[in-house]
Write an enzyme that holds these catalytic residues in place. Structure first.
Site, PDB file in Angstrom:
ATOM      1  N   GLY A   9       5.114  -0.055  -8.613  1.00 54.73           N
ATOM      2  CA  GLY A   9       5.287   0.393  -7.234  1.00 54.73           C
ATOM      3  C   GLY A   9       6.715   0.772  -6.985  1.00 54.73           C
ATOM      4  N   ALA A  55      14.172   2.375 -16.409  1.00 55.26           N
ATOM      5  CA  ALA A  55      15.598   2.151 -16.174  1.00 55.26           C
ATOM      6  C   ALA A  55      15.840   0.784 -15.549  1.00 55.26           C
ATOM      7  CB  ALA A  55      16.141   3.246 -15.258  1.00 55.26           C
ATOM      8  N   TYR A  79       9.933  -7.032 -12.775  1.00 53.33           N
ATOM      9  CA  TYR A  79       9.351  -5.792 -13.322  1.00 53.33           C
ATOM     10  C   TYR A  79      10.186  -5.328 -14.520  1.00 53.33           C
ATOM     11  CZ  TYR A  79       8.501  -0.708 -13.454  1.00 53.33           C
ATOM     12  OH  TYR A  79       8.249   0.588 -13.852  1.00 53.33           O
ATOM     13  N   LYS A  88       9.207  -5.146 -18.603  1.00 55.29           N
ATOM     14  CA  LYS A  88       9.374  -3.919 -19.397  1.00 55.29           C
ATOM     15  C   LYS A  88      10.177  -4.218 -20.665  1.00 55.29           C
ATOM     16  CE  LYS A  88       7.387  -0.568 -17.038  1.00 55.29           C
ATOM     17  NZ  LYS A  88       6.165   0.035 -17.590  1.00 55.29           N
ATOM     18  N   ALA A 118      11.434   6.331  -3.318  1.00 53.70           N
ATOM     19  CA  ALA A 118      12.334   6.939  -2.343  1.00 53.70           C
ATOM     20  C   ALA A 118      12.069   8.436  -2.082  1.00 53.70           C
ATOM     21  CB  ALA A 118      13.781   6.717  -2.754  1.00 53.70           C
ATOM     22  N   THR A 138      23.235   5.020  -5.022  1.00 54.20           N
ATOM     23  CA  THR A 138      23.007   6.283  -5.743  1.00 54.20           C
ATOM     24  C   THR A 138      21.859   6.151  -6.745  1.00 54.20           C
ATOM     25  OG1 THR A 138      24.678   5.651  -7.361  1.00 54.20           O
ATOM     26  CG2 THR A 138      25.384   7.110  -5.563  1.00 54.20           C
TER      27      THR A 138
HETATM   28  P1  NAD Z   1       1.202   4.588 -11.318  1.00 55.55           P
HETATM   29  O1  NAD Z   1       1.128   3.265 -10.608  1.00 55.55           O
HETATM   30  O2  NAD Z   1       0.830   5.801 -10.562  1.00 55.55           O
HETATM   31  O3  NAD Z   1       0.322   4.536 -12.650  1.00 55.55           O
HETATM   32  C1  NAD Z   1       0.034   3.358 -13.332  1.00 55.55           C
HETATM   33  C2  NAD Z   1      -1.451   3.291 -13.528  1.00 55.55           C
HETATM   34  O4  NAD Z   1      -1.780   2.097 -14.253  1.00 55.55           O
HETATM   35  C3  NAD Z   1      -2.238   3.224 -12.204  1.00 55.55           C
HETATM   36  O5  NAD Z   1      -3.147   4.301 -12.088  1.00 55.55           O
HETATM   37  C4  NAD Z   1      -2.968   1.899 -12.287  1.00 55.55           C
HETATM   38  O6  NAD Z   1      -4.275   1.915 -11.711  1.00 55.55           O
HETATM   39  C5  NAD Z   1      -3.029   1.682 -13.787  1.00 55.55           C
HETATM   40  N1  NAD Z   1      -3.258   0.269 -14.065  1.00 55.55           N
HETATM   41  C6  NAD Z   1      -2.627  -0.799 -13.504  1.00 55.55           C
HETATM   42  N2  NAD Z   1      -3.193  -1.933 -13.954  1.00 55.55           N
HETATM   43  C7  NAD Z   1      -4.167  -1.564 -14.802  1.00 55.55           C
HETATM   44  C8  NAD Z   1      -5.110  -2.297 -15.553  1.00 55.55           C
HETATM   45  N3  NAD Z   1      -5.148  -3.632 -15.508  1.00 55.55           N
HETATM   46  N4  NAD Z   1      -6.008  -1.614 -16.324  1.00 55.55           N
HETATM   47  C9  NAD Z   1      -6.000  -0.253 -16.345  1.00 55.55           C
HETATM   48  N5  NAD Z   1      -5.127   0.489 -15.644  1.00 55.55           N
HETATM   49  C10 NAD Z   1      -4.233  -0.162 -14.876  1.00 55.55           C
HETATM   50  O7  NAD Z   1       2.681   4.694 -11.891  1.00 55.55           O
HETATM   51  P2  NAD Z   1       3.446   5.936 -12.538  1.00 55.55           P
HETATM   52  O8  NAD Z   1       4.547   6.277 -11.626  1.00 55.55           O
HETATM   53  O9  NAD Z   1       2.491   6.970 -12.967  1.00 55.55           O
HETATM   54  O10 NAD Z   1       4.095   5.235 -13.813  1.00 55.55           O
HETATM   55  C11 NAD Z   1       3.530   5.312 -15.108  1.00 55.55           C
HETATM   56  C12 NAD Z   1       4.319   4.404 -16.051  1.00 55.55           C
HETATM   57  O11 NAD Z   1       5.686   4.795 -16.071  1.00 55.55           O
HETATM   58  C13 NAD Z   1       4.297   2.926 -15.646  1.00 55.55           C
HETATM   59  O12 NAD Z   1       4.242   2.141 -16.812  1.00 55.55           O
HETATM   60  C14 NAD Z   1       5.622   2.742 -14.976  1.00 55.55           C
HETATM   61  O13 NAD Z   1       6.063   1.396 -15.041  1.00 55.55           O
HETATM   62  C15 NAD Z   1       6.511   3.673 -15.767  1.00 55.55           C
HETATM   63  N6  NAD Z   1       7.676   4.118 -14.997  1.00 55.55           N
HETATM   64  C16 NAD Z   1       7.496   4.966 -13.942  1.00 55.55           C
HETATM   65  C17 NAD Z   1       8.607   5.360 -13.212  1.00 55.55           C
HETATM   66  C18 NAD Z   1       8.462   6.285 -12.037  1.00 55.55           C
HETATM   67  O14 NAD Z   1       9.474   6.634 -11.440  1.00 55.55           O
HETATM   68  N7  NAD Z   1       7.268   6.720 -11.663  1.00 55.55           N
HETATM   69  C19 NAD Z   1       9.889   4.906 -13.554  1.00 55.55           C
HETATM   70  C20 NAD Z   1      10.023   4.042 -14.637  1.00 55.55           C
HETATM   71  C21 NAD Z   1       8.911   3.664 -15.366  1.00 55.55           C
END
Ligand code: NAD
Length: 323
Positions: free
Chosen positions: A77, A120, A150, A154, A194, A220
């Site tokens: 989130g 990050a 979180y 990771k 954000a 930032t």
């Molecule tokens: P997101 O929350 O949209 O996607 C994650 C997906 O994982 C969701 O659809 C959720 O339903 C699924 N999920 C959660 N628990 C689950 C479970 N038990 N079984 C099956 N599916 C499950 O997030 P995102 O922004 O698409 O991020 C994707 C990945 O990238 C994540 O691992 C996140 O931590 C990482 N990440 C994202 C960002 C970003 O800015 N979006 C930054 C750093 C890391």
């Protein structure tokens, strides 16, 4: 070459985009998630609803041999979800369980290569106190001191995949994503980040209104448009780079500047009211020296160009859907 590819988290923001991109390249893409994307139909050849915390459900998803597995599923989130402390145990338990099941399934089915999306958020808080000069080079991760559970999860999972690579020959590739944004990301409901939250507030505001910004707005960040995230991820997955790599933008802006940029795109004059809220570290931006050196590529799209696309999408959502 057509590959058989599994995307975990395929119903999520980045996962849904990744499935579309890989399918468009002609690959046979299988997706799994707790849920489907609420914004678009999946481009997957096969989409499996599965709870990857359950070892049996995870094993069923790995019922075929895959050339590539992209592991994006996580309990995830924006700051309002990750940094309040209220969801810490849930975040750690859910995401660690997913990764433990995935590593076992990859071993059992001899998956070709595994891409893992770290964050990050693993970087030590002590290197991110100066908003103008944060240090997020890959080798600054240790001694570890992430500012959220979180981030700790990771880091644990990075180490899990790296250990599996060392001891059992897994081909693991690890990206540390920095604030990815774009159309079809969460834009309301508490898990939005954000850029999406600000686009929503600006879209809902009238000319001359005041909008709320968490903290003093001088913290930032850099923000990576989703298409560049996919490009970097696929390049990394297919590379021979075995250590974690930043996949992020190095165009650093303050949150106040981000608000001004979105307001300018919307053509609205808005003032800001700074309120208390979870803000995370004081400064963060991607250090792109290693990705450039190792992959010969780095993100280059200007923030403004990505925001224009994202604002247009969120504005249409905000006006189509009742709050
Ligand atoms: P997101 O929350 O949209 O996607 C994650 C997906 O994982 C969701 O659809 C959720 O339903 C699924 N999920 C959660 N628990 C689950 C479970 N038990 N079984 C099956 N599916 C499950 O997030 P995102 O922004 O698409 O991020 C994707 C990945 O990238 C994540 O691992 C996140 O931590 C990482 N990440 C994202 C960002 C970003 O800015 N979006 C930054 C750093 C890391």
């Amino acid at each position: 070459m057509t590959r058989k590819i599994l995307v975990l988290g395929a119903g999520g923001f980045i996962g849904a985009h990744l499935v579309r991109r890989l399918a468009n390249e002609g690959n046979e893409v299988h997706g799994a998630d707790l849920k489907r994307s609420e914004f678009s139909a999946s481009a997957a050849y096969r989409f499996m609803i599965a709870d990857l915390r359950d070892p049996l459900a995870c094993a069923e998803v790995f019922d075929r041999g895959y050339d590539e597995v992209y592991q994006l599923a996580a309990d995830m989130g924006g700051a309002g979800y990750i940094f309040t402390g209220e969801n810490d145990a849930q975040i750690m338990r859910n995401s660690a369980a997913i990764n433990l099941n995935v590593v076992a399934a990859c071993e059992r089915t001899r998956a070709g290569r595994l891409f893992y999306s770290s964050s990050a958020c693993i970087y030590p808080a002590r290197n991110q106190v100066d908003p103008d000069h944060p240090d997020c080079s890959e080798d600054s991760a240790y001694p570890a001191a992430p500012d959220s559970e979180y981030g700790w999860e990771k880091l644990f999972s990075e180490r899990l995949y790296l250990a599996q690579a060392r001891n059992h020959g897994m081909l693991a590739r690890i990206a540390r994503f920095h604030n990815v944004f774009g159309p079809e990301g969460a834009w309301r409901g508490g898990r939005e980040k954000a850029p999406a939250a600000i686009c929503r507030k600006v879209a809902e505001a009238r000319d001359g209104d005041e909008i709320e910004v968490w903290g003093d707005g001088e913290q930032t960040r850099s923000f990576l448009y989703v298409d560049e995230c996919l490009e970097g991820s696929i390049r990394l997955a297919r590379s021979d780079v075995t250590s974690p790599v930043n996949v992020g933008s190095d165009e650093m802006v303050s949150i106040n500047q981000l608000v001004d940029m979105v307001a300018a795109i919307a053509g609205k004059r808005l003032s800001k009211r700074h309120i208390s809220g979870p803000t995370g570290v004081r400064g963060r931006s991607s250090d792109n020296r290693f990705i450039e050196h190792s992959l010969g590529w780095r993100p280059s799209m200007p923030l403004r160009a990505g925001l224009e696309k994202t604002y247009g999408w969120i504005e249409s959502q905000a006006h189509a859907v009742p709050a």
